[in-house]
Design a protein around this motif. Structure first.
Motif, PDB file in Angstrom:
ATOM      1  N   PRO A   1     -56.412 -45.594  12.079  1.00  0.00           N
ATOM      2  CA  PRO A   1     -56.169 -47.189  11.859  1.00  0.00           C
ATOM      3  C   PRO A   1     -56.592 -48.163  12.766  1.00  0.00           C
ATOM      4  N   LYS A   2     -57.036 -49.160  12.259  1.00  0.00           N
ATOM      5  CA  LYS A   2     -57.331 -50.294  13.321  1.00  0.00           C
ATOM      6  C   LYS A   2     -56.185 -50.901  14.016  1.00  0.00           C
ATOM      7  N   LEU A   3     -56.311 -50.721  15.303  1.00  0.00           N
ATOM      8  CA  LEU A   3     -55.293 -51.201  16.325  1.00  0.00           C
ATOM      9  C   LEU A   3     -55.423 -52.421  16.714  1.00  0.00           C
ATOM     10  N   TRP A   4     -54.305 -53.281  16.831  1.00  0.00           N
ATOM     11  CA  TRP A   4     -54.128 -54.504  17.489  1.00  0.00           C
ATOM     12  C   TRP A   4     -53.228 -54.542  18.643  1.00  0.00           C
ATOM     13  N   TYR A   5     -53.456 -55.338  19.723  1.00  0.00           N
ATOM     14  CA  TYR A   5     -52.322 -55.867  20.611  1.00  0.00           C
ATOM     15  C   TYR A   5     -52.051 -57.107  19.936  1.00  0.00           C
ATOM     16  N   VAL A   6     -50.590 -57.083  20.146  1.00  0.00           N
ATOM     17  CA  VAL A   6     -49.953 -58.436  19.564  1.00  0.00           C
ATOM     18  C   VAL A   6     -49.257 -59.071  20.788  1.00  0.00           C
TER      19      VAL A   6
ATOM     20  N   LEU B   1     -44.586 -60.762  25.727  1.00  0.00           N
ATOM     21  CA  LEU B   1     -44.151 -59.219  25.239  1.00  0.00           C
ATOM     22  C   LEU B   1     -45.217 -58.628  24.532  1.00  0.00           C
ATOM     23  N   MET B   2     -45.773 -57.519  24.738  1.00  0.00           N
ATOM     24  CA  MET B   2     -47.017 -56.898  24.067  1.00  0.00           C
ATOM     25  C   MET B   2     -46.658 -55.779  23.140  1.00  0.00           C
ATOM     26  N   PHE B   3     -47.075 -55.734  21.941  1.00  0.00           N
ATOM     27  CA  PHE B   3     -46.931 -54.536  20.988  1.00  0.00           C
ATOM     28  C   PHE B   3     -48.118 -54.370  20.376  1.00  0.00           C
ATOM     29  N   VAL B   4     -48.053 -53.215  19.899  1.00  0.00           N
ATOM     30  CA  VAL B   4     -49.264 -52.511  19.225  1.00  0.00           C
ATOM     31  C   VAL B   4     -48.965 -52.470  17.809  1.00  0.00           C
ATOM     32  N   VAL B   5     -50.007 -52.884  16.997  1.00  0.00           N
ATOM     33  CA  VAL B   5     -49.735 -52.880  15.287  1.00  0.00           C
ATOM     34  C   VAL B   5     -51.206 -52.354  14.880  1.00  0.00           C
ATOM     35  N   SER B   6     -50.985 -51.941  13.494  1.00  0.00           N
ATOM     36  CA  SER B   6     -52.139 -51.399  12.876  1.00  0.00           C
ATOM     37  C   SER B   6     -52.403 -52.301  11.638  1.00  0.00           C
ATOM     38  N   GLU B   7     -53.681 -52.383  10.942  1.00  0.00           N
ATOM     39  CA  GLU B   7     -53.899 -52.762   9.883  1.00  0.00           C
ATOM     40  C   GLU B   7     -53.606 -51.621   8.607  1.00  0.00           C
ATOM     41  N   PRO B   8     -53.135 -52.005   7.585  1.00  0.00           N
ATOM     42  CA  PRO B   8     -52.835 -53.282   7.034  1.00  0.00           C
ATOM     43  C   PRO B   8     -51.391 -53.693   7.813  1.00  0.00           C
ATOM     44  N   PHE B   9     -51.174 -55.050   8.051  1.00  0.00           N
ATOM     45  CA  PHE B   9     -49.926 -55.343   8.642  1.00  0.00           C
ATOM     46  C   PHE B   9     -48.680 -55.383   7.840  1.00  0.00           C
ATOM     47  N   GLU B  10     -48.027 -54.209   7.882  1.00  0.00           N
ATOM     48  CA  GLU B  10     -47.017 -53.930   7.048  1.00  0.00           C
ATOM     49  C   GLU B  10     -45.571 -54.553   7.337  1.00  0.00           C
ATOM     50  N   GLU B  11     -45.251 -54.488   8.626  1.00  0.00           N
ATOM     51  CA  GLU B  11     -44.044 -55.001   8.965  1.00  0.00           C
ATOM     52  C   GLU B  11     -44.184 -56.085   9.889  1.00  0.00           C
ATOM     53  N   PRO B  12     -43.234 -57.199   9.615  1.00  0.00           N
ATOM     54  CA  PRO B  12     -43.321 -58.478  10.508  1.00  0.00           C
ATOM     55  C   PRO B  12     -42.765 -58.425  11.768  1.00  0.00           C
TER      56      PRO B  12
ATOM     57  N   GLN C   1     -46.993 -46.074  22.061  1.00  0.00           N
ATOM     58  CA  GLN C   1     -46.723 -46.732  20.778  1.00  0.00           C
ATOM     59  C   GLN C   1     -47.938 -46.300  19.765  1.00  0.00           C
ATOM     60  N   ALA C   2     -49.473 -46.532  20.678  1.00  0.00           N
ATOM     61  CA  ALA C   2     -50.413 -46.340  19.799  1.00  0.00           C
ATOM     62  C   ALA C   2     -50.684 -45.045  19.301  1.00  0.00           C
ATOM     63  N   MET C   3     -50.504 -44.198  19.974  1.00  0.00           N
ATOM     64  CA  MET C   3     -50.124 -42.831  19.633  1.00  0.00           C
ATOM     65  C   MET C   3     -49.280 -42.429  18.386  1.00  0.00           C
ATOM     66  N   ASN C   4     -48.420 -43.009  18.575  1.00  0.00           N
ATOM     67  CA  ASN C   4     -47.215 -42.838  17.272  1.00  0.00           C
ATOM     68  C   ASN C   4     -47.711 -43.484  16.229  1.00  0.00           C
ATOM     69  N   ILE C   5     -48.253 -44.481  16.066  1.00  0.00           N
ATOM     70  CA  ILE C   5     -48.908 -45.095  15.158  1.00  0.00           C
ATOM     71  C   ILE C   5     -50.071 -44.281  14.434  1.00  0.00           C
ATOM     72  N   VAL C   6     -50.988 -43.767  15.257  1.00  0.00           N
ATOM     73  CA  VAL C   6     -52.003 -43.202  14.737  1.00  0.00           C
ATOM     74  C   VAL C   6     -51.600 -41.634  14.140  1.00  0.00           C
ATOM     75  N   SER C   7     -50.665 -41.050  14.817  1.00  0.00           N
ATOM     76  CA  SER C   7     -50.244 -39.643  14.194  1.00  0.00           C
ATOM     77  C   SER C   7     -49.537 -39.915  13.103  1.00  0.00           C
ATOM     78  N   ALA C   8     -48.592 -41.121  12.875  1.00  0.00           N
ATOM     79  CA  ALA C   8     -47.949 -41.211  11.564  1.00  0.00           C
ATOM     80  C   ALA C   8     -48.878 -41.719  10.797  1.00  0.00           C
ATOM     81  N   ARG C   9     -49.792 -42.436  10.745  1.00  0.00           N
ATOM     82  CA  ARG C   9     -50.756 -42.899   9.619  1.00  0.00           C
ATOM     83  C   ARG C   9     -51.693 -41.667   8.995  1.00  0.00           C
TER      84      ARG C   9
END
Length: 769
Positions: free
Chosen positions: A198-203, A253-264, A526-534
């Motif tokens: 997934p395409k990852l972004w820092y927020v 505060l820094m987060f990692v999110v992935s497209e499509p942005f499903e959670e607010p 956090q990025a690893m968790n997002i990639v493995s879940a997707r």
């Protein structure tokens, strides 16, 4: 390729597979699918049927198709009460295993007791056409069904039958004859597949301030902080120093999110009313789809958001009309590269925003040919077996080969291509045992891993090697087999590739607005968790344990073995300086008088002509580089058991490496390991203290902590300044060099006067408790 002291079983081996159908022309091959051995298959595409007759009492039909070739038999799924079914399924039979001369395609009616025969179609293998891509796919045709005596019966079947190779488009989705034991439900879990991360972004959430907060307890000053949440990621600001109803933070505060942005993004302002008790003063939710994006370091506008607050009235939530506000600056950072793998072997270094990508500099082509000597990974019907597949990751693209069922020497012969944007990257291969087919354990077991750094590859050369697959077990290092790969890096632009070496390794935002080491570690996790879940939600899924192994999720965990390996790596780096020091000591002690005299002559020339110093140094480095060219590495690096200290590791250290976090071992073992760590920490503490002592002695030269020593040093500096002002620098350098290189007859075994003075200087170690 075998390194000194390394077990030959763990060494890299060069191979000569018959890749590209054996058509080799110099270093190039004459076939486009040229990094694997060609494998020929008989393809049978079952599309659909029409006007099938009913065979049961009700006149309905539950049809399915059976494709038989000798002892091999593949089946489609069956449809309930449907006389015009559509299957769109492809069967592939390996030519080297074909022992029959007739292909039989049978249509049957599924029944409770015994399936009824509807009709069949027979093909002579000698009359089946051949297809080689890029030829257009063979168009399916309608065939009239026949009974067992060759008479035409009611019903037609649309088929396409041809001979092809693994380069065929139908290869990936086909049912393979070497997986005949896998039923129609399990076919999806053994297919080859290409995945994209997934395409990852820092927020970045800049929490500035809040206004008009309404605390629950109005008798005390509020202790307010902001809690931000995206999915399962939660971060908090510090408690505001301004203990008012209008607190300020100005904290990122820094987060990692992935497209499509499903959670607010959900923000809650909370008041610490008592230890371990917090009251929510207001909440707001921000959809990430509408958040502005930033590609560089330019400041963006901030916004005020209303905080919603609820109170309970008669058991129901009621919203208070007067709302507090929070001042935020929220944006998606497109100028960073979101790290989802270990920084030491990253496969991609590009920023998130595609507008900032540079053009590609080359192509990486990989042929995953085969494996051999695999260990049994599980037991099925009382005997050991392995259902192996291979995964490769480079950049955002993951590939998974098909699973070869029940084989210790699987042949995949699949070829893949990646675009290369930076040669200072690593491609990772992993071999796994498929545990999600009938008889599996429900978990894909790791067989081994291989990494290849692209910068170590010569352009346009094909590397064909057999890499050892090594895995750590609680009992020690084990070789679980070997995997045969063919790798070629093709450079599209030499100028762009060489220019890349002058550019920063990471995007410029990492240097303009750097993230802390702790932030990067947390965000990477956090990025690893997002990639493995997707990837775990794909079909077939790339399991969580596979993704975590490929991304080295546990590389940051403590390991005594790794610590030893890193220590000896440092010693190996410093060994060059130690060797130069020993050589210079031999020169100073005249062990080889001729060499010492030559050094004297060279030194005098360089002192008299100082403009020759830098040219001489660079010429010397050039000659060393040219001399070493003859012994340059001709093979890519691989896992080194000796460097990793894997061949002689203590069992207890291995047990500690495989321990869970937090520990699951008994208190006695934990106490023993803690004492060992204290012992090691004590040695490190002593070394660090010695370094601090030497530094403090330098600073005390002019600090007057020892007035007599400082007086001596100050007067020495005055005399030295006067002498150096009136004496040419070349004379001073010449006399100093001759003094350092003097004959042993003029040397004393006692330390020199400056060293004696330095060792007598005070340090702050006597102030420590």
């Amino acid at each position: 390729m075998q390194k000194p002291g390394q077990n030959i079983d763990f060494a890299l081996k060069e191979t000569s597979p018959k890749i590209g159908a054996g058509a080799v022309t110099g270093d190039k091959l004459s076939c486009t699918y040229d990094l694997v051995e060609q494998m020929h298959y008989l393809y049978v595409q079952v599309v659909k049927a029409k006007e099938l007759p009913g065979k049961d009492v009700t006149g309905s039909c539950n049809p399915y198709v059976e494709v038989k070739l000798g002892n091999y038999k593949g089946m489609t799924k069956h449809f309930e009460k449907k006389s015009n079914p559509e299957w769109k399924q492809v069967f592939a039979f390996s030519k080297e295993r074909i022992q029959a001369s007739i292909l039989e395609v049978v249509v049957k009616d599924k029944d409770v007791m015994m399936d009824d025969f509807i009709g069949r179609i027979m093909f002579d293998l000698n009359e089946i056409p051949k297809r080689v891509p890029p030829d257009s796919p063979l168009a399916p045709q309608w065939y009239r069904l026949e009974d067992r005596h060759g008479r035409k019966v009611k019903g037609e079947l649309m088929l396409a039958v041809w001979m092809g190779t693994q380069a065929d488009e139908a290869f990936c989705d086909a049912w393979h004859s070497d997986a005949a034991t896998v039923g129609p439900e399990g076919v999806a879990n053994i297919r080859s597949k290409v995945y994209l991360s997934p395409k990852l972004w820092y927020v970045r959430v800049n929490v500035i301030e809040a206004q008009d907060l309404i605390p629950y307890d109005k008798t005390k000053f509020p202790e307010v902080y902001v809690k931000a949440m995206i999915g399962n990621q939660t971060l908090r600001t510090r408690i505001s120093q301004s203990k008012t109803l209008n607190p300020m933070w100005n904290e990122d505060l820094m987060f990692v999110v992935s497209e499509p942005f499903e959670e607010p993004l959900i923000l809650a302002v909370e008041d610490r009313v008592a230890p371990n008790k917090d009251e929510t003063l207001g909440k707001c939710a921000v959809p990430l789809q509408h958040v502005q994006r930033r590609l560089d370091n330019r400041p963006l506008n901030s916004r005020w958001f209303n905080l919603e607050k609820h109170i309970m009235v008669d058991g129901e939530k009621k919203e208070i009309k007067f709302a507090s506000r929070i001042h935020l600056r929220i944006f998606l950072e497109g100028g960073y590269h979101v790290l989802d793998e270990s920084t030491h072997y990253s496969s991609d270094l590009r920023p998130t925003a595609k507008q900032l990508w540079k053009p590609s500099i080359g192509l990486l082509e990989v042929g995953i040919i085969s494996a051999h000597g695999l260990m049994p990974m599980k037991s099925k019907e009382g005997k050991g077996t392995t259902d192996a597949y291979c995964v490769a990751k480079y950049g955002q693209k993951w590939i998974r080969t098909r699973t070869i069922v029940d084989s210790f020497a699987p042949k995949w012969n699949e070829q893949y291509t990646w675009e290369v944007f930076d040669t200072c990257t690593v491609i990772t291969f992993g071999a796994f045992d498929n545990g999600h087919i009938p008889g599996g354990s429900g978990k894909d077991m790791r067989i081994g891993k291989v990494r290849i750094r692209l910068s170590t590859l010569e352009a346009d050369r094909i590397y064909t090697h057999s890499y050892p697959l090594l895995v750590f077990h609680p009992s020690g290092i084990k070789k679980t087999g070997e995997i045969q790969l063919a790798v070629r890096f093709t450079c599209l632009s030499v100028i762009n590739m060489l220019h890349m070496y002058s550019q920063p390794l990471l995007p410029k935002m990492h240097y303009i607005h750097p993230l802390s080491v702790l932030q990067l570690d947390s965000l990477r996790h956090q990025a690893m968790n997002i990639v493995s879940a997707r990837l775990n939600r794909a079909e077939p899924p790339l399991r969580k344990e596979v993704v975590e192994y490929m991304l080295d999720v546990d590389s940051h965990m403590w390991s005594m073995r790794r610590s030893k390996a890193n220590f000896f790596r440092i010693m190996n780096v410093l060994s060059g300086l130690v060797a130069v020091g020993k050589w210079f000591e031999q020169i100073c002690h005249w062990r080889n008088p001729i060499t010492t005299i030559l050094i004297h002559v060279l030194f005098i020339i360089l002192v008299l002509y100082p403009e020759l110093i830098l040219p001489t140094v660079f010429l010397y480095l050039f000659l060393i580089g040219v001399w070493n060219f003859r012994w340059r590495p001709r093979h890519p690096p691989h896992m080194d058991t000796r460097l990793s200290h894997a061949d002689a590791v203590h069992p207890d250290e291995l047990d500690e490496e495989f321990d869970t976090f937090p520990t699951s071992r008994s208190p006695e073992i934990v106490r023993m390991r803690y004492d060992r760590l204290r012992s090691i920490g004590g040695r490190v503490q002593t070394v660090v203290g010695d370094l601090a002592t030497q530094g403090e002695r330098f600073s005390s030269l002019l600090s007057w902590r020892d007035p007599r020593a400082t007086t001596l040093f100050v007067f020495f500096c005055l005399i030295a300044a006067v002498v150096l002002y009136v004496t040419p620098f070349q004379v001073v350098a010449l006399l100093s060099g001759i003094y350092v290189l003097r004959h042993p007859r003029f040397r004393y075994r006692l330390p020199s006067v400056p060293l004696n003075l330095f060792r007598r200087l005070p340090a702050r170690s006597d102030c420590l408790l």
